[in-house]
Design a protein around this motif. Structure first.
Motif, PDB file in Angstrom:
ATOM      1  N   PHE A  30       3.863  -7.048   8.883  1.00 40.87           N
ATOM      2  CA  PHE A  30       4.927  -6.051   8.694  1.00 40.87           C
ATOM      3  C   PHE A  30       5.327  -5.354  10.001  1.00 40.87           C
ATOM      4  CE2 PHE A  30       6.387  -1.759   7.589  1.00 40.87           C
ATOM      5  CZ  PHE A  30       7.226  -1.960   6.509  1.00 40.87           C
ATOM      6  N   HIS A  31       4.334  -5.126  10.897  1.00 37.89           N
ATOM      7  CA  HIS A  31       4.609  -4.322  12.097  1.00 37.89           C
ATOM      8  C   HIS A  31       4.724  -5.140  13.387  1.00 37.89           C
ATOM      9  CE1 HIS A  31       4.404  -0.466  10.099  1.00 37.89           C
ATOM     10  NE2 HIS A  31       3.262  -0.804   9.533  1.00 37.89           N
ATOM     11  N   ASP A  53      -0.331  -4.905   6.426  1.00 40.52           N
ATOM     12  CA  ASP A  53      -0.830  -4.089   7.551  1.00 40.52           C
ATOM     13  C   ASP A  53      -2.276  -4.422   7.911  1.00 40.52           C
ATOM     14  OD1 ASP A  53       1.609  -2.902   7.629  1.00 40.52           O
ATOM     15  OD2 ASP A  53       0.874  -0.844   7.511  1.00 40.52           O
ATOM     16  N   ASP A 108       5.725   4.249   5.397  1.00 43.95           N
ATOM     17  CA  ASP A 108       6.631   3.216   5.912  1.00 43.95           C
ATOM     18  C   ASP A 108       6.792   2.047   4.941  1.00 43.95           C
ATOM     19  OD1 ASP A 108       3.911   3.052   6.626  1.00 43.95           O
ATOM     20  OD2 ASP A 108       4.304   1.556   8.167  1.00 43.95           O
ATOM     21  N   HIS A 109       6.057   2.076   3.832  1.00 42.11           N
ATOM     22  CA  HIS A 109       6.130   0.988   2.850  1.00 42.11           C
ATOM     23  C   HIS A 109       6.703   1.452   1.507  1.00 42.11           C
ATOM     24  CE1 HIS A 109       3.668  -1.735   5.435  1.00 42.11           C
ATOM     25  NE2 HIS A 109       3.384  -0.546   5.960  1.00 42.11           N
ATOM     26  N   HIS A 115       0.853  -1.189   0.000  1.00 47.57           N
ATOM     27  CA  HIS A 115       0.000   0.000   0.000  1.00 47.57           C
ATOM     28  C   HIS A 115       0.885   1.234   0.000  1.00 47.57           C
ATOM     29  CE1 HIS A 115       0.781  -0.801   4.249  1.00 47.57           C
ATOM     30  NE2 HIS A 115       0.317   0.374   4.597  1.00 47.57           N
TER      31      HIS A 115
HETATM   32 ZN   LIG Z   1       2.644   0.147   7.808  1.00 51.44          ZN
END
Ligand SMILES: [Zn+2]
Length: 296
Positions: free
Chosen positions: A260-261, A215, A109-110, A105
């Motif tokens: 991812f987090h 996410d 942060d991506h 997306h």
């Molecule tokens: Zn993220």
């Protein structure tokens, strides 16, 4: 296990989880629809600090034999992140070696690692893949983030990053609008709600699968509290439905999952727990299996 990279295999496919770093969020800015005291209590119950929520940023390198594919490019908006290129080099991979990049997306942060501060693309040989509506959303002059209960600083950061990092890769982008194969063994799964065109991925080889949830869930505590809405979901009802669908799928399939987090390397399994779920990080069962294999 290094804190920056973690190797594992899905069937015949070599994967490396590669850290881009972390960022610390304020607990009172994390959940939109629950009192901060309840969230802090959960943090305490999970033996986590309550003054900040440390969120790792974990990219995934997939070597199918024919393709070197990277999932997301990290951030680079704070001294604690933007480490992806260095951490790829540490595992022997140069940015020029990557031929395919999936952007799950358009959040900073991506996509932050797609171009440097001068606007030069950092992965010159990559074909980028992104969901069409996601690309279109962030390339608007004024993406509407009013539905996100976050401060203006974050809203501006997200829009500024999209406008700085996406145009430089315009000639490299391939937009998709249906579920399907990106390269052999890697499949896109629509997972809208966090953003309009957020996607998850399925990586499949032999009889093994990895469900990359991206996410869909932003913190392990949110598996146990699926009714809590993270402030970073733009379309919360759709995000909640997607979360239930993806977590159900991971739990039923007993698939290895990546978030991812989640705490690095972001790998684990989704266990059903009452009406909700629980995260079982990979270390717990892999170390147990390895020590059993070693006869300990
Ligand atoms: Zn993220």
């Amino acid at each position: 296990m290094s804190n920056e990279s973690y190797r594992f295999k899905i069937g015949a496919i070599e994967c490396i989880a590669v850290s881009d770093g972390t960022f610390a969020y304020a607990p009172d800015a994390f959940i939109a629809n629950a009192p901060v005291e309840r969230f802090e209590q959960e943090l305490r119950d999970h033996n986590l600090p309550t003054n900040e929520v440390i969120s790792p940023y974990t990219c995934l390198l997939v070597n199918t034999g024919k393709h070197r594919l990277l999932v997301d490019t990290g951030a680079g908006f704070a001294p604690t992140n933007g480490k992806l290129i260095d951490n790829l080099a540490a595992v022997g991979v140069a940015a020029a070696d990557i031929d395919t990049i999936v952007l799950t997306h358009g959040h900073a942060d991506h996509i932050g690692g797609a171009a440097d501060s001068t606007g030069a693309p950092l992965f010159p040989n990559a074909r980028y893949v992104m969901w069409q509506s996601e690309w279109e959303f962030w390339n608007q002059e004024h993406p509407d983030l009013a539905a996100m209960p976050v401060d203006d600083h974050l809203r501006h950061l997200l829009i500024d990053f999209a406008h700085a990092k996406l145009p430089p890769i315009r000639s490299q982008i391939e937009l998709i609008d249906r579920e399907g194969e990106i390269v052999p063994a890697v499949y896109a799964i629509p997972a809208p709600g966090h953003t309009p065109g957020h996607i998850a991925l399925l990586i499949s080889s032999g009889n093994q699968q990895l469900l990359h949830m991206a996410d869909t869930v932003l913190h392990p505590i949110l598996m146990e509290h699926p009714e809590w809405r993270p402030s970073f979901d733009l379309m919360p009802d759709q995000a909640a439905a997607t979360k239930r669908q993806i977590l159900d799928r991971a739990a039923v399939d007993q698939a290895l999952a990546l978030a991812f987090h989640f705490p690095f390397p972001g790998l684990g399994r989704v266990l059903p727990k009452g009406d909700a779920w629980q995260w079982q990080p990979i270390e717990m069962f892999d170390q147990a299996r390895e020590s059993r294999a070693a006869g300990e």
